[in-house]
Every structure is written in structure tokens, then in C-alpha cells.
Design a protein around this motif. Structure first.
Motif, PDB file in Angstrom:
ATOM      1  N   LEU A 204       0.814  -1.215   0.000  1.00  0.00           N
ATOM      2  CA  LEU A 204       0.000   0.000   0.000  1.00  0.00           C
ATOM      3  C   LEU A 204       0.855   1.277   0.000  1.00  0.00           C
ATOM      4  O   LEU A 204       0.322   2.379   0.134  1.00  0.00           O
ATOM      5  N   GLY A 205       2.172   1.100  -0.135  1.00  0.00           N
ATOM      6  CA  GLY A 205       3.034   2.271  -0.323  1.00  0.00           C
ATOM      7  C   GLY A 205       3.469   2.969   0.951  1.00  0.00           C
ATOM      8  O   GLY A 205       4.008   4.076   0.885  1.00  0.00           O
ATOM      9  N   LEU A 230       1.816   3.750  13.302  1.00  0.00           N
ATOM     10  CA  LEU A 230       0.596   2.940  13.253  1.00  0.00           C
ATOM     11  C   LEU A 230       0.597   1.933  14.372  1.00  0.00           C
ATOM     12  O   LEU A 230       1.628   1.389  14.715  1.00  0.00           O
ATOM     13  N   THR A 231      -0.584   1.620  14.880  1.00  0.00           N
ATOM     14  CA  THR A 231      -0.669   0.468  15.774  1.00  0.00           C
ATOM     15  C   THR A 231      -1.790  -0.451  15.315  1.00  0.00           C
ATOM     16  O   THR A 231      -2.713  -0.043  14.625  1.00  0.00           O
ATOM     17  N   THR A 232      -1.657  -1.705  15.713  1.00  0.00           N
ATOM     18  CA  THR A 232      -2.709  -2.683  15.463  1.00  0.00           C
ATOM     19  C   THR A 232      -2.785  -3.588  16.684  1.00  0.00           C
ATOM     20  O   THR A 232      -2.058  -3.390  17.656  1.00  0.00           O
ATOM     21  N   ARG A 233      -3.720  -4.555  16.669  1.00  0.00           N
ATOM     22  CA  ARG A 233      -3.748  -5.544  17.746  1.00  0.00           C
ATOM     23  C   ARG A 233      -3.958  -6.911  17.111  1.00  0.00           C
ATOM     24  O   ARG A 233      -4.578  -7.017  16.047  1.00  0.00           O
ATOM     25  N   ILE A 247      -4.713  -2.210   7.175  1.00  0.00           N
ATOM     26  CA  ILE A 247      -5.017  -1.544   5.899  1.00  0.00           C
ATOM     27  C   ILE A 247      -5.703  -0.202   6.170  1.00  0.00           C
ATOM     28  O   ILE A 247      -5.372   0.818   5.559  1.00  0.00           O
ATOM     29  N   HIS A 248      -6.640  -0.208   7.110  1.00  0.00           N
ATOM     30  CA  HIS A 248      -7.342   1.020   7.495  1.00  0.00           C
ATOM     31  C   HIS A 248      -6.352   2.090   7.963  1.00  0.00           C
ATOM     32  O   HIS A 248      -6.337   3.216   7.443  1.00  0.00           O
ATOM     33  N   GLU A 249      -5.505   1.736   8.909  1.00  0.00           N
ATOM     34  CA  GLU A 249      -4.574   2.728   9.469  1.00  0.00           C
ATOM     35  C   GLU A 249      -3.556   3.172   8.425  1.00  0.00           C
ATOM     36  O   GLU A 249      -3.065   4.308   8.462  1.00  0.00           O
ATOM     37  N   THR A 250      -3.232   2.288   7.476  1.00  0.00           N
ATOM     38  CA  THR A 250      -2.292   2.678   6.425  1.00  0.00           C
ATOM     39  C   THR A 250      -2.875   3.783   5.546  1.00  0.00           C
ATOM     40  O   THR A 250      -2.146   4.636   5.032  1.00  0.00           O
ATOM     41  N   GLY A 251      -4.204   3.778   5.398  1.00  0.00           N
ATOM     42  CA  GLY A 251      -4.847   4.879   4.670  1.00  0.00           C
ATOM     43  C   GLY A 251      -4.621   6.210   5.375  1.00  0.00           C
ATOM     44  O   GLY A 251      -4.251   7.213   4.752  1.00  0.00           O
TER      45      GLY A 251
END
Lengths: 480, 480
Positions: A204-205, A230-233, A247-251
Motif C-alpha cells: 500500500l506504499g 501505526l498500531t494494530t492488535r 489496511i485502514h490505518e495505512t490509509g
């Protein structure tokens, strides 16, 4: 102020991603102190005269837009006394931090005690802002995230949605009930999910020399444009949540990483609004991330990190990504049921800020509305009910509508892209994601806050917010 | 100021442990801005009169000590113009950041270009501080880390050391040449080393609810007393470096975690000095960490994380921990050759600050002195030579003597402990490390900056700095 806010952003990210429990009290005090310092700078007595003098100067378009943004911020800041700003920062830090352990413990009483303090301060903020700008209490808070948006406009758009959404959800569910969808079977080790996340972000660049991926209780995109965090869980029984969340946070991240770099430090270098920000995360997560062409691109990454599975075949993977099922958790919701979660929160938070209900009324209202909108029973389940989000604890009243406004903007962007590029879907399937990124960069990312939202939207898509594109998108993807 | 410095500490730790390359320019600007804000607060025009008025008040001992520390800081800060403070912060950030890639690339020319700027600003700082407090140029810088210490005193103590150290190193090497020592054979996976590090830190009483262990190019102990951030670095061919480095930093950490908590935010809650700080890290790494009784405690942790090996048997492990071998790298040096590294740096940095040499002279001087003091050829090897430390790039001129002063203080503490507890060595071997921790907590950690260094040392050990204890310690451990 731009530079000092950098330290505040990094400390905020660290608080969520790294900080051990006993560090919180000192961190909360430190961040409140900095909020106070920044507030003092924003309300410096000399600014009013300087802003008035600048208004009389001959300015180019960028300088004129900078002045507009400075005046907006000056006005909002001067409406609030420093003591309130500091008390709010402190109450929020405490509430957010405690939420991290209260949520798994289903400790509504403990959370409510902290939340009451946050609500009290948010109501006071709403009262002061509204007195200054003439908006209603709730609109005064929403204006912090989506300048110019009013609850009258949200009511219009969400009112339309409430008409056709329940019927659409039923139609889609009926249709999908006839499909057989294979579920991938775990466990999926965290390390594999993390590596998958990194590869998806690269696809996603995302620029890893200017950002990182870490973990936190509630995924978010923080940091600064030069260093996006960015963070995720991760859940070991499912990799889809962390993948789609990433993917959402990468946007969000690409918007930040591609703001007009040469203008950083100026107000117009900021992202336009939270609705516009969510339009980027949802362009990535929903428009692109659930696209059948994108599933083709995910397949080799899944094979590499998670393994081979018939569940990852493109048709099945697309079905997994577009599975519509009413559920408890907003951030895990599909794009069809998601707006129902937002409508619920919008109705509750608006009533809460306008003093029609109190914090203690939230659980019962939550239960009623979840049943009404999604047919789901949340009684006694605080963890997956009204304690699932930390937005209210973080003082983000007025933010929730941005998610669904963002989904609508995102549908409008992709409709506009398809007008410009009739072969867009084939391009995506062939891996030419730059077709999407270049359009977003030219029309949204690189524009920062040069234009007010309606003007930005018109320049990008030829018209202002038109929710018909969102409906058309859902019908085309889910019922065609 | 205490609260804002918290944000600066966390941002500094993040810069070393997390930050991607492209984030550095913005981070450097942000931290320089904050240095400027803090400097402005320290030099506020109203302070002089307030401090003078406080001097006339009737104060208890703690308030009197706080006033003493405030006046020291006020005086040092007022000697420096804000422009210099900001330029220094910026130059240091740039130099440190570039060093991370320049060191592995052996890019002395690139590093020297940045270092020249740092040295220029450090000389200017020395000139201004010396003009204010009447010290010599170098002493004025050293006073920032070890208040009250002079190069005359360092010359006296290091002069004595230079007399007997080379002979001692030879004697110990001759003696150890007769021993057979088994070397543990790697590779040692990073994850296992990290888990070992965590267990060793727990054994040493580190509070993981108030701190973390991470990685950075140069190990350090950062963060704030409520949230201490240790870093280490891992080599897969050896676990000893990261283990002993972690023990070292844990000594710093426990000092910070046990500063008088009820006084945090007051000047006397700070650690006393850098020499005292190093006396804690070296009490942990050398006095305790190389103790044969401590090797007994390490054995089960090594077996758990690294595996079983004849090399880990207590006698062999003790030999490994007390192996004396001249080497390139200061932070990896044994306690016998370590002072030689410090003497070398002290002689070079003092001449550099006093204008007797220039940055370009460093490599040749380094080569000469390494050959003279340790018989080691460093020509052309910048990575393991004069680019191994980032102290100079970080503007820490005057810091290096603290390491060896710290080793001397540490020997003095343990001599004092043994007078109080004649069975100390048996206690350590039996795992009763609280015998050590309680003494350090009562005499050093909990004292903060209540007393000036000589008074603190006298109260703890009955006399001021006496280097005879260090010599006696080395002779007893290595030649008895």
C-alpha cells in the motif's frame, strides 16, 4: 508550536504502545502541562492584533488560507480557559489508561466514574465554544473534527441512511446465506501476522523509513507526518482483524506521509478534517481492501506468511472480505453494518452532550439501540458493548459521525476515479495501485488544508458531499 | 519544568530505540525547541530576585538543599544564551543520528564534520561557564556531570592509577594464562537473550511495571524515574555483552526507580551526579555481577534461556565474568582494563576542549594511546576506535571520568557494606541480594541530591573518595 506538538504526539503514541502501568500518572501530568503550554501560546495576548493586521495585508492564496486556519484555531482556543484545557488533558489520560484494564474486567462502574469527569469537562467545553461561535452544543464539539459540518446536515444524511440501510442489510444477508464461504482456521501466530502486516503496508506504499507498525489496545495512527506511528492488535484465532485494521490505518498514514512536505509547520499543511481522514482509511480498507482485484494481490502475501489454504482463493477471499454480518464490535464491522454502529454512537453522544441523558444511561440505551439497529443483544456485555471504544473516554465527542461521512466521501472519490479512469478496476486487479494512490495524492493528500471541506470535495469530485455514491457503491458491490 | 523534561526524556529514548531514519530532522528540531523552552524557563528574569529572597527565609534542610540545587542550575543556565542552547541541541541530534550509520560505514570524515560543529559549540559553552564560575574550561564542562570535581583531583586519582594499573593488568594476564576457560559456543538467538535479560533484571529487582527493556545502537538508561527505559544491543555470537550490559544499566535503573518518590519534581529528588550514577551501574555490573556468588544465581537463568553447558558451571562462569583481556571496546571491557579506556578519553577530550588539539587529531592520538595503554593497534579501525562511543557526538565532554570515579565509589560502597555485614559474600551467594540493595537504597538511592557529593560519600562510607578501595578490590579479586 508545530515542533512542541511533535513531542506531544510521540509521547501519546508511546503511552498507548509502550508505557508500563506505573508510568501513567507522571505521563498524564507531563502531557497536561504541555497542553497548557501550547494553549498559552495559542492564546497569547499579542495574537489578536497580529491576526487583525495580517488580515489587512496583501496575501497570496496559501497565506490567506493559513490565516483562515490560524484564526479558526485562535478563536477556538480563546474560548477555553487554560485550567479547563489542563483538567481535560488530565481527565482523559486517566480515563484512557484505566480503560485498558477496565474493559477486559467488564468494570463499567470504574470506567463510568472516570467518564463522568470527562463528560463534565466536555459539556463545559461545548458550552464555551457554542457561546463563542453560535453553534449548538454538540455542533460546537463536532466542529473540532469536521469544521463546517452541522448536526442538521448529519441528520439529513444519516436520516436517509436509516431509511434504506436495514433493508439493504437484510437483502445482502439473504443473498450471502446462499453462498458457501470457507473460513481460514487458526491459530495464526502473532509473528506471522506482524510480517503479513508489514508486507501489506509495503504493498500500500507505506514508507517504513518514515514510520513504524506497533501494537496497542486500540489501533490508531499517531506520530507526526515525518514519522507516522501505526498500531494494530493481534488475535491468534483470526488474522483478518489485524490485517484489515492495518489496511485502514495505512490509509490514514499515507495521508499524513503525503501532506505537502514543503509546507510542514504551517496550518495548511495539516490534514483537512477527520471526515476527510477517515475517507482515506476507508478508501484503503473498504473501497480498495475489499475489492476483488485487491484480493488477487493479497493472495501471495497470505500464502507467504499464513500458508496455503483453499480459503485464500480469490473468490473465497473476496467473500470473506465482503461478508456482511451484524456484530458487536464497530472496528471489526463490515462496511454495510458499520454505519449502524456510527448512528448508534451519534445518537447517544449527542444526547449526552446536550444534557438529555447522563453517563449512567449509556448501557441501557446501548442495549436498546443495538437491538433496534442490528438485532444484537449486548445486555451485561460492557466489554463488547459501550466499553469497546475509548473515544468518549478520550474526550472525542463529535468524532463518530466522521467515520460514516468518511465512508461516503470515499465512495465519492472512487466514483470520480472511475469517471477519470474507466479501467480502474482492471488496473487494481493488475496491481497498478498507483492509479488510486496518484489520484488521492493529487486531489486530497497534497492539498492539506488549503481549501475548506466543501471546496476540496468539489475540486476533487465535481460536487459537494453526495451520499448517493455510498448507496450506489454498496448496491453495486453487494447486490449486483 | 520537571513535567516538560519528562516529554523530552521519552522523545530522546524513542529517538534511539524506535525512530526511523526520516524522522530525525523533525525530531531534532522538536527537541531543540523544547531545550529552548526549558532554557527560557530556567533563565526567567524574575528568578534571580526570587532565589535571593528565598535565601533570606528560614528553611528546613530539604528546602535549603533544594535552593542550593536551584541556584546551581540557575547560574549554569544563565551563563548560556538561548541561541547556543538551541544550536547545541540541534548539532547533537544530527551528529548522534548520523553516527548510527557512519560508525558501521567507518565514515570518519562524515562523523568528524558533524563533531567539529559539536566541539565548536562545546568550547563556546565551556568558555561561558568558566567565565561565570571561575573554573578551567574542561572543569567547567565536567562540573555539569560531577559537580565539585576538578581535573586537579582527577589527575591525582588517575595519576595514581596510571602508576599501578599497567603492572596489575600484566600480573592478572600472566595468572589467567595458566587457567583453562571454556567459552560458550553460539549462535545465541536474540529472543533467548532478551528473555535472559528480563530474568536477570527481575533478579536484580527491576520493576517492570515502571520501566522497559528495548534495543538501541548504544545501550543506555533513559526515561523518567516513574518509567525507566533501559536499552541493550544483541550479538548472536555472544550473549555475555548484552547480559553484562543489561546488568550495568539495571544499576542505573534501580537508582532512578528508587529516588525519593515523595520528592519527585523537586531538585533534591534527582540523582546526585553521574559519578554516583556510574557507581550504581558498576556496583551492579562489576562488584555484584562478577562476584562468584552471583555466578551461582546466574546459572539457573542461563540454563533456562541459553541451555546447559559446562561453560556455565560456576567456577568457569566466574572466570568468564572476570576474564581480563585488553580489547577495543570500552563498554565490553573488564573492570581491570576499563580504567585505561577512560584515561585515554579523558586525556583526549580535555586537550580538545582546552584547544590544544582539533577533531582531526583524534584518530592519531587514539591510536597512540591505545597502543601505549593497552598494546592494541586501532589504526584505520574507526568503528572500534574513536567512533565506538557517541559521547563526544552527544556533547558529553567531561563525562568519561565519571565511569572510573564510579568504579572507585562502587569499591568503596562494597568495602563499607562488608564492614557493616561481614557475611556479605555468603549472603550474595545464598541469593540474599537485598543485603546489597537495602544498603544502596538507604545510603544512595533514597538520598537523591540532599547532600553534595563528598558529604553523601562520607555519610555512606565514613570517608570521602578514597581510591585505595578500588585497588584493594582488584588485587583481592584478581590476585588473591
Amino acid at each position: 508550536m508545530h515542533r512542541l506538538a511533535h513531542l506531544q504526539s510521540i509521547a501519546g503514541w508511546d503511552q498507548a504502545a509502550n508505557m508500563p502501568a506505573k508510568g501513567n500518572e507522571a505521563r498524564a501530568l507531563a502531557m497536561a502541562e504541555m497542553d497548557g503550554v501550547l494553549h498559552q501560546m495559542r492564546t497569547d495576548a499579542s495574537l489578536q492584533a497580529l491576526l487583525a493586521a495580517a488580515e489587512q495585508e496583501s496575501l497570496d492564496d496559501d497565506a490567506r488560507a493559513n490565516l483562515r486556519e490560524m484564526k479558526r484555531e485562535w478563536r477556538a482556543s480563546n474560548a477555553l480557559p487554560q485550567a479547563l484545557v489542563e483538567a481535560k488533558s488530565l481527565a482523559i489520560s486517566r480515563c484512557e489508561h484505566a480503560w485498558r484494564t477496565q474493559r477486559p474486567a467488564q468494570d463499567w462502574a470504574g470506567y463510568a466514574a472516570n467518564l463522568r469527569e470527562v463528560v463534565k469537562l466536555q459539556r463545559e467545553e461545548a458550552r464555551l465554544l457554542a457561546a463563542d461561535n453560535g453553534l449548538s452544543l454538540y455542533d460546537a464539539l463536532m466542529d473540532r473534527y469536521e469544521p463546517g459540518m452541522t448536526s442538521a446536515e448529519v441528520d439529513r444524511v444519516f436520516g436517509d441512511l436509516r431509511q434504506w440501510l436495514p433493508g439493504l442489510i437484510q437483502q445482502v444477508q439473504a443473498r450471502q446465506a446462499q453462498q458457501t464461504t470457507l473460513q481460514p482456521v487458526g491459530p495464526f501466530p502473532k509473528a506471522a501476522q506482524r510480517a503479513l502486516g508489514h508486507d501489506v503496508m509495503s504493498l500500500l506504499g507505506f514508507d517504513f523509513e518514515a514510520g513504524r507498525l506497533d501494537e496497542s489496545a486500540h489501533p490508531f495512527c499517531g506520530g507526526v507526518p515525518e514519522d507516522v506511528r501505526l498500531t494494530t492488535r493481534y488475535r491468534e484465532d483470526s488474522f483478518m482483524q489485524s490485517m484489515t485494521g492495518t489496511i485502514h490505518e495505512t490509509g490514514h498514514a499515507r495521508y499524513e506521509q503525503n501532506l505537502p512536505r514543503e509546507l510542514l509547520g504551517q496550518p495548511i499543511a495539516h490534514s483537512r478534517s477527520m471526515g476527510l481522514h477517515e475517507s482515506q482509511s476507508l478508501s484503503f480498507e473498504m473501497q480498495l481492501g475489499c475489492h476483488p482485484g485487491f484480493a488477487k494481490l493479497l493472495l501471495p502475501l497470505l500464502n507467504k506468511h499464513i500458508g496455503e489454504s483453499p480459503a485464500f482463493e480469490v473468490e473465497n477471499l473476496t467473500r470473506l472480505l465482503t461478508r456482511v454480518a451484524p456484530g458487536y464490535i464497530r472496528v471489526d464491522a463490515d462496511e454495510v453494518t458499520y454505519p449502524a454502529h456510527v448512528i448508534l454512537r451519534y445518537e447517544i453522544e449527542r444526547a449526552l452532550i446536550e444534557g438529555e441523558i447522563e453517563v449512567d444511561d449509556i448501557p441501557a440505551l446501548w442495549d436498546t439501540k443495538m437491538m433496534e439497529l442490528l438485532g444484537i443483544d449486548t445486555r451485561g456485555n460492557f466489554k463488547d458493548g459501550c466499553m469497546q471504544d475509548v473515544h468518549w473516554g478520550a474526550g472525542l465527542f463529535g468524532y463518530f459521525p466522521c467515520y460514516t461521512l468518511g465512508a461516503m466521501y470515499a465512495a465519492q472519490w472512487f466514483a470520480s476515479m472511475r469517471r477519470d479512469m474507466p479501467d480502474l478496476d482492471q488496473r487494481i486487479a493488475s496491481g497498478d495501485l498507483n492509479a488510486v494512490f496518484d489520484w488521492l495524492k493529487a486531489n486530497i493528500w497534497s492539498q492539506g488544508s488549503r481549501f475548506e471541506t466543501p471546496e476540496l470535495v468539489r475540486r476533487a469530485s465535481g460536487e459537494t458531499l453526495n451520499p448517493a455514491y455510498f448507496r450506489a457503491h454498496l448496491e453495486s458491490r453487494y447486490l449486483a
